[in-house]
Write a protein that holds these residues in place. Structure first.
Motif, PDB file in Angstrom:
ATOM      1  N   HIS A 187       9.311  -6.997  -3.467  1.00  0.00           N
ATOM      2  CA  HIS A 187       9.321  -7.221  -2.027  1.00  0.00           C
ATOM      3  C   HIS A 187      10.492  -8.111  -1.638  1.00  0.00           C
ATOM      4  O   HIS A 187      10.667  -8.441  -0.478  1.00  0.00           O
ATOM      5  CB  HIS A 187       8.014  -7.887  -1.575  1.00  0.00           C
ATOM      6  N   GLU A 235       1.504  -5.886 -12.022  1.00  0.00           N
ATOM      7  CA  GLU A 235       1.690  -6.714 -10.830  1.00  0.00           C
ATOM      8  C   GLU A 235       0.861  -7.985 -10.932  1.00  0.00           C
ATOM      9  O   GLU A 235       1.328  -9.099 -10.744  1.00  0.00           O
ATOM     10  CB  GLU A 235       1.245  -5.860  -9.641  1.00  0.00           C
ATOM     11  N   LYS A 247       3.681   1.880  -4.734  1.00  0.00           N
ATOM     12  CA  LYS A 247       4.594   1.443  -5.790  1.00  0.00           C
ATOM     13  C   LYS A 247       3.833   1.199  -7.098  1.00  0.00           C
ATOM     14  O   LYS A 247       4.183   1.742  -8.144  1.00  0.00           O
ATOM     15  CB  LYS A 247       5.316   0.149  -5.371  1.00  0.00           C
ATOM     16  N   THR A 248       2.801   0.368  -7.009  1.00  0.00           N
ATOM     17  CA  THR A 248       2.046   0.042  -8.210  1.00  0.00           C
ATOM     18  C   THR A 248       1.420   1.298  -8.815  1.00  0.00           C
ATOM     19  O   THR A 248       1.424   1.482 -10.036  1.00  0.00           O
ATOM     20  CB  THR A 248       0.960  -1.000  -7.879  1.00  0.00           C
ATOM     21  N   THR A 249       0.925   2.172  -7.960  1.00  0.00           N
ATOM     22  CA  THR A 249       0.325   3.408  -8.458  1.00  0.00           C
ATOM     23  C   THR A 249       1.356   4.213  -9.256  1.00  0.00           C
ATOM     24  O   THR A 249       1.054   4.701 -10.349  1.00  0.00           O
ATOM     25  CB  THR A 249      -0.210   4.232  -7.275  1.00  0.00           C
ATOM     26  N   GLY A 285       0.800  -1.225   0.000  1.00  0.00           N
ATOM     27  CA  GLY A 285       0.000   0.000   0.000  1.00  0.00           C
ATOM     28  C   GLY A 285       0.829   1.270   0.000  1.00  0.00           C
ATOM     29  O   GLY A 285       0.292   2.359   0.148  1.00  0.00           O
TER      30      GLY A 285
END
Ligand code: ATP
Ligand code: MG
Lengths: 243, 434
Positions: free
Chosen positions: A194, A84, A43-45, A40
């Motif tokens: 990660h 992802e 990163k993906t954003t 949360g």
């Protein structure tokens, strides 16, 4: 000197949730750059904004001097994005899928056949490429998708947790491939992960992000020395714990 | 005893959880409660309205009568009809059938014309075969009401003929098509034209539903299978992706449409042969009921436009779903917009509908191909072409919206939100913890 990626004061809100809150970083061409951070963290954003999929609420990102919002179509020619969570069309065979994906990339980066051959080598799927994607295991699917992102020799590969779900051997293989590609074809790589072992092995530079902001940046060695710890995992725990 | 109690409590807990899961799913809430609450009243209203309009028509019905005989038997017949028929009998003075048909259409609103030929009385009194002709206007737009009035007239005549008339005579049913009398009975025309009345609207509806299902699935499965993000990051224009989805769905839908047409045609063919046995083959072109090539082109354009708008709408709507099942149930609500016009057009006379109903029906794009199927038979090309233009504009607006949706992040992040529900829940919480 121009950057492969230049992100400046990026912010992104989903309703009340601030996914990114003033994120800035720069990636030199040919660099492997790692984004690490807790679940949360954003990163993906960040990777989705760079890949022209979602729009920043404020701030900007440039990929090789092209703005990802105003020149999205130019940026899409330069990048390959591995989401992802991604799937492949399950009724196509692995090979058909690769062919379909390769058909959209620039001809100057090699012929369709070459790309499919490279992808076959990267994925290590061999004869299974002739089978339908729906018969693949999770890891096989991931290998197919990693292969498709790298086969086109993009200027920038944006890989969101590339080795998630892969066994040790294939993770090692994929990391090798990423390193090779960077050397051979002058690819810049932005990954999120990660796996601290992976980040330490691959990345020249690492950014630690939390709550949508960078809280530490530098080479893996620098992060370790700054925090006076043995490995990146401890550095991560220390920095995030403090923040 | 205790065991039973434990079991019951377990059951109670599971039921409460099930109800929470189900009732908090907006799709189920809408599908099970809201849609039936809206759909059935509308359907009931439409059908009642159409039945009333048919009944009203029958009460206000006028029937023209031309008496070329003017003798005792014809006067008796007219007197009987005048006294027994609930409808108004209008006498028409004409020198031939052609003129009578013309006067019927200009001077009255009657759709049936009884012709008593000269020599009627004489034939009856001499025991020669006598007959009365009933000409009924065949409009091609009245759906199932098409043959209602003519069958009422024949029934009254039959009644008179069997029980009251001193000597038997025959009735011959004929039709008036586009202002011209022809020898084909209306029931035969109706049987033949039922392809327009029933088959085309049903086929068009099935085609629309089918292709919306495909289009919705094609977007939602990209989301469900997590292929959309990759697709959107490729160097192809978003419009190309959208167009690819549209064309793909159109091709699959067209294959489906052809299969349906062939199947239905075969099915209907078995009825048409039966209808033709008594009266011999009917040349539809000669009586003006066969659509012209231009008519087919217009109908094709109308179906295509409606299809395109349905696909665009399905794609837009399904972008708000997270998976295939969700997309299909959201798109399912749109079927009301297809089924309702279909039922209304099949069972009522569009021209007899109240103005508001007409406007509502015309506003729904999916009515237009079904209406066009009638228009090309009646030769009302202007109405059909205006329909194509209207649906075309609607489609352009939808395609614009769809391409906007595809060019923004909404295609990835859009979700059906029920602000109203959330808002209410918040309010309740607030009042609980002041
Ligand atoms: N489409 C969305 N709608 C609403 N909130 C979102 C959406 N996407 C992300 N978020 C929120 O933004 C924040 C950042 O999410 P993001 O996916 O970028 O995290 P992440 O760093 O990739 O985490 P992870 O390590 O779990 O993959 C989270 O709080 C998440 O809930
Ligand atoms: Mg993530």
């Amino acid at each position: 000197m121009s950057f492969a990626v230049e992100a400046e004061d990026l912010a992104k809100s989903f309703g009340n949730i601030k996914a990114l809150d003033g994120l800035s970083f720069r990636i030199n061409p040919g660099e492997i750059y790692g984004l690490i951070g807790p679940n949360g963290a954003g990163k993906t954003t960040a990777l989705r904004i760079i890949s022209t999929l979602i729009l920043p609420t404020s701030g900007y990102v440039k990929v090789h001097d092209h703005d990802v919002v105003d020149e999205a179509s130019v940026v899409r020619k330069l990048i390959a994005y591995l989401p992802e969570e991604a799937g492949a069309y399950k009724n196509l065979s692995g090979e058909e899928y690769l062919r379909f994906m390769a058909s959209f990339s620039l001809r100057e980066n090699g012929s369709l056949e070459e790309m499919v051959a490279i992808a076959a080598q990267i994925s290590g799927l061999g004869n299974r490429l002739r089978d339908k994607v729906k018969t693949y295991s999770k890891g096989m699917k991931r290998r197919l998708l990693v292969a498709r992102a790298l086969m086109t020799r993009p200027k920038l590969a944006v890989l969101d947790e590339p080795t998630s779900g892969l066994d040790v051997l294939h993770s090692v293989h994929v990391r090798e491939i990423i390193k090779q590609q960077v050397k051979k074809y002058d690819v810049t790589v932005l990954i999120s992960s990660h796996n601290m072992l992976e980040v330490e092995y691959l990345c020249e530079k690492v950014a630690l992000i939390n709550h949508g902001k960078i809280i530490a940046e530098g080479t893996p060695d620098k992060l370790k020395i700054d925090n006076d710890v043995e490995n990146l995992e401890e550095a991560f725990a220390k920095v995030v714990g403090l923040a | 005893m205790l065991r039973w109690l434990v079991l019951l409590r377990g059951l109670g807990n599971v039921v409460v959880k099930e109800l929470k899961e189900l009732l908090r799913d907006p799709k189920i809430l809408i599908g099970m409660i809201v849609v039936p609450l809206i759909m059935f009243p509308i359907l009931g209203f439409a059908i009642r309205g159409s039945i009333e309009s048919v009944e009203e028509r029958l009460q206000m019905l006028q029937i023209g009568v031309v008496d070329f005989d003017r003798q005792s038997a014809s006067e008796d017949l007219k007197a009987f009809l005048q006294n027994n028929l609930t409808v108004t009998l209008v006498s028409i003075n004409a020198s031939d059938i052609g003129e009578a048909v013309r006067l019927l259409q200009t001077d009255t609103n009657a759709t049936d014309l009884i012709i008593i030929p000269s020599g009627f009385t004489q034939n009856i009194s001499q025991g020669n075969p006598a007959y009365v002709e009933i000409y009924s206007v065949f409009s091609g737009t009245r759906g199932i009401a098409e043959i209602a009035s003519s069958s009422i007239v024949s029934e009254y005549l039959e009644f008179y003929r069997r029980d009251l008339a001193p000597e038997p005579f025959n009735t011959i049913s004929k039709s008036i098509v586009k202002g011209k009398p022809t020898d084909v009975p209306p029931s035969t025309l109706f049987t033949i034209m039922s392809s327009q009345v029933f088959v085309l609207p049903t086929t068009i509806s099935i085609l629309l539903v089918f292709s919306m299902q495909i289009a919705a699935t094609s977007v939602a499965s990209e989301k469900e299978e997590k292929t959309l993000e990759t697709l959107l990051s490729l160097p192809i224009s978003r419009f190309t992706i959208l167009a690819g989805k549209l064309v793909g769905s159109i091709i699959v839908a067209a294959v489906g449409a052809v299969t349906i047409m062939i199947g239905f045609n075969y099915y209907m063919g078995s009825f048409m042969l039966m209808g033709d046995v008594g009266s011999g083959p009917v040349d539809l072109a000669a009586i003006g009921l066969a659509p012209t090539p231009l008519g087919y082109v217009i109908l094709g354009a109308s179906i295509f436009m409606a299809l395109l708008s349905a696909l665009a709408l399905a794609i837009i709507i399904s972008a708000f779903a997270q998976d295939v099942r969700g997309a299909q149930s959201i798109v399912g609500y749109l079927y009301v917009l297809i089924m309702l016009p279909m039922i209304i057009i099949m069972f009522t006379d569009f021209n007899a509908l109240p103005l508001t109903a007409k406007i509502i029906l015309l506003a729904v794009p999916y009515s237009h191909p079904m209406l066009a199927a009638q228009d090309i038979i009646t030769g009302n090309y202007l109405a059909a072409v205006s329909g194509v233009i209207y649906v075309g504009l609607f489609t352009v607006a939808l395609l614009y919206a769809a391409s906007r949706l595809f060019s923004t992040e909404k295609i990835l992040t859009a979700k059906l939100k029920f602000r109203g529900l959330k808002f209410k829940r918040k309010k309740i919480q607030n009042s609980e913890n002041p």
